[in-house]
Design a protein around this motif. Structure first.
Motif, short mmCIF file in Angstrom:
data_model
loop_
_atom_site.label_atom_id
_atom_site.label_comp_id
_atom_site.label_asym_id
_atom_site.label_seq_id
_atom_site.Cartn_x
_atom_site.Cartn_y
_atom_site.Cartn_z
N TYR A 91 0.80 -1.22 0.00
CA TYR A 91 0.00 0.00 0.00
C TYR A 91 0.84 1.28 0.00
O TYR A 91 0.48 2.26 -0.65
CB TYR A 91 -0.91 0.05 1.24
CG TYR A 91 -2.00 -0.97 1.30
CD1 TYR A 91 -2.59 -1.49 0.14
CD2 TYR A 91 -2.49 -1.42 2.53
CE1 TYR A 91 -3.61 -2.43 0.22
CE2 TYR A 91 -3.51 -2.35 2.61
CZ TYR A 91 -4.07 -2.85 1.45
OH TYR A 91 -5.07 -3.78 1.52
N ASP B 243 1.59 3.58 -3.05
CA ASP B 243 0.48 4.32 -3.66
C ASP B 243 0.18 5.64 -2.96
O ASP B 243 -0.47 6.52 -3.55
CB ASP B 243 -0.80 3.48 -3.64
CG ASP B 243 -0.93 2.59 -4.86
OD1 ASP B 243 -0.14 2.76 -5.81
OD2 ASP B 243 -1.81 1.71 -4.86
N LYS C 68 1.34 8.95 -4.63
CA LYS C 68 0.58 9.13 -5.87
C LYS C 68 -0.82 9.65 -5.58
O LYS C 68 -1.31 10.56 -6.24
CB LYS C 68 0.51 7.81 -6.64
CG LYS C 68 1.86 7.24 -7.02
CD LYS C 68 1.70 5.85 -7.64
CE LYS C 68 3.05 5.20 -7.89
NZ LYS C 68 2.89 3.82 -8.42
N PRO D 251 -4.54 4.59 -7.70
CA PRO D 251 -3.94 4.82 -6.38
C PRO D 251 -4.86 5.60 -5.44
O PRO D 251 -4.86 5.34 -4.23
CB PRO D 251 -2.67 5.61 -6.70
CG PRO D 251 -2.32 5.21 -8.09
CD PRO D 251 -3.63 5.04 -8.78
N ASN E 157 -7.90 3.21 -4.49
CA ASN E 157 -7.42 2.20 -3.55
C ASN E 157 -7.15 2.80 -2.18
O ASN E 157 -7.53 2.22 -1.15
CB ASN E 157 -6.14 1.57 -4.11
CG ASN E 157 -5.73 0.32 -3.36
OD1 ASN E 157 -6.51 -0.62 -3.22
ND2 ASN E 157 -4.50 0.30 -2.88
N THR E 158 -6.51 3.96 -2.15
CA THR E 158 -6.16 4.59 -0.87
C THR E 158 -7.41 4.99 -0.09
O THR E 158 -7.50 4.79 1.12
CB THR E 158 -5.25 5.80 -1.10
OG1 THR E 158 -4.03 5.36 -1.70
CG2 THR E 158 -4.95 6.52 0.20
#
Length: 335
Positions: free
Chosen positions: A174, A177, A180, A213, A216-217
């Motif tokens: 993780y 990312d 970004k 990114p 997902n974050t």
């Protein structure tokens, strides 16, 4: 296929009034082996947990060349390599892209949804053997993570577990990312503005390469560091202006890292009858290393484990389910 696929709808009390307003009624795809419903025979059940960014319906999306996972399961049963089982494909999609199959104040109670609502529905409506020794749970990526979560919390429900390329060792999978995501959010002016722009963009065209990114974050922050009152009820693990890591928030993420929680819950994993984990040697999210760490801890603690590596990356590896099913299903209790 020799077996049948049925589609049902499950109403989940666990997902009612969830913070995202996502549906509490979910589609459920179920694979029924040949002969299901004839006579008094009951069958073990295997639960498949999809990855982040997918939904329960993704399991039946044909590629045009490779078989789907239900077709792979059907072929294994037809060949006699595994016993006939009921295959269950629940939907854990959220409007953020996924749930990690955990309970979260920012997403909803997806662990309860699976362990209570879906399992209860399947045992009531299909000819399953309603006991842990006759149930397996497995998944890929976030689905594999979800399988590890089930092993931690619910060995009384699932005695057999398979985790393919499961999110583990968060520093590697993780952390890359985060800068970004920080850059995209800074450019947009914050979470809410970025989210609005993103939703419009995917409605009109499609996701960009630099969207993932952020997506997902945000989803992982909603799972691991929820905070009521903040945008999307989540707290980012970095400062929005400088990108500096917020150690206190990041540490909240690490509590959910299998590399951290599996060693603390070894008694639960020792109750499992079968545990299978694998990862590709070229996994783009560096999950190979977290999987190796898990394997080392589990083996040194006396947990019966099958750990494998294979020459491939993170995506497009559904063929590996044929391997995990071949390990797990022959060990399911048939009575």
């Amino acid at each position: 296929m020799k077996g049948l696929l049925e589609t049902r709808e499950v109403h989940s009390p666990s997902l009612e009034s969830n913070p995202l307003g996502d549906p509490a009624r979910r589609r459920l795809t179920v694979y029924l082996p040949p002969g299901h419903g004839e006579g008094d025979r009951r069958y073990p059940a295997v639960y498949f947990l999809h990855a982040f960014g997918s939904s329960g319906g993704s399991w039946t999306n044909a590629s045009g060349f490779a078989p789907t996972v239900p077709e792979r399961l059907d072929a294994l049963i037809e060949s006699g390599a595994v016993p006939p089982v009921v295959g269950v494909f629940p939907d854990g999609w959220t409007s953020l892209g996924g749930s990690q199959w955990i309970n979260s104040d920012a997403i909803g109670r997806y662990r309860d949804y699976l362990a209570k609502d879906v399992v209860g529905f399947v045992d009531r409506h299909f000819r399953t053997l309603p006991k842990a020794a006759s149930r397996a749970v497995l998944g890929h990526s976030s689905g594999g993570y979800g399988a590890l979560v089930m092993g931690r919390y619910h060995p009384e429900i699932f005695s057999h577990l398979g985790a393919h390329s499961a999110d583990a060792y968060f520093e590697y999978c993780y952390l890359p990312d985060l800068p970004k995501a920080a850059g995209s959010l800074l450019k947009s002016g914050g979470i809410e503005t970025w989210q609005s722009e993103f939703r419009q963009r995917v409605r009109e065209t499609k996701m960009r390469g630099d969207d993932f990114p952020v997506v997902n974050t945000l989803a992982m922050a909603a799972a691991y560091s929820p905070k009521k009152g903040e945008p999307l009820n989540l707290e980012l693990p970095f400062d929005a202006q400088t990108g500096r890591l917020k150690v206190d928030v990041w540490n909240r993420w690490l509590v959910h890292d299998p590399v951290r929680f599996v060693p603390k819950f070894l008694d639960a994993y020792r109750k499992l009858k079968t545990l299978f984990i694998d990862c590709g040697t070229r996994d783009e999210f560096n999950i190979r290393w977290g999987t190796r760490m898990l394997a080392e801890d589990l083996k040194s603690s006396g947990v019966e484990l099958v750990h494998e590596e294979f020459e491939d990356g993170h995506s497009g590896v559904s063929y590996r389910f044929a391997r995990s099913l071949s390990v797990l299903l022959p060990r399911l209790s048939l009575e």
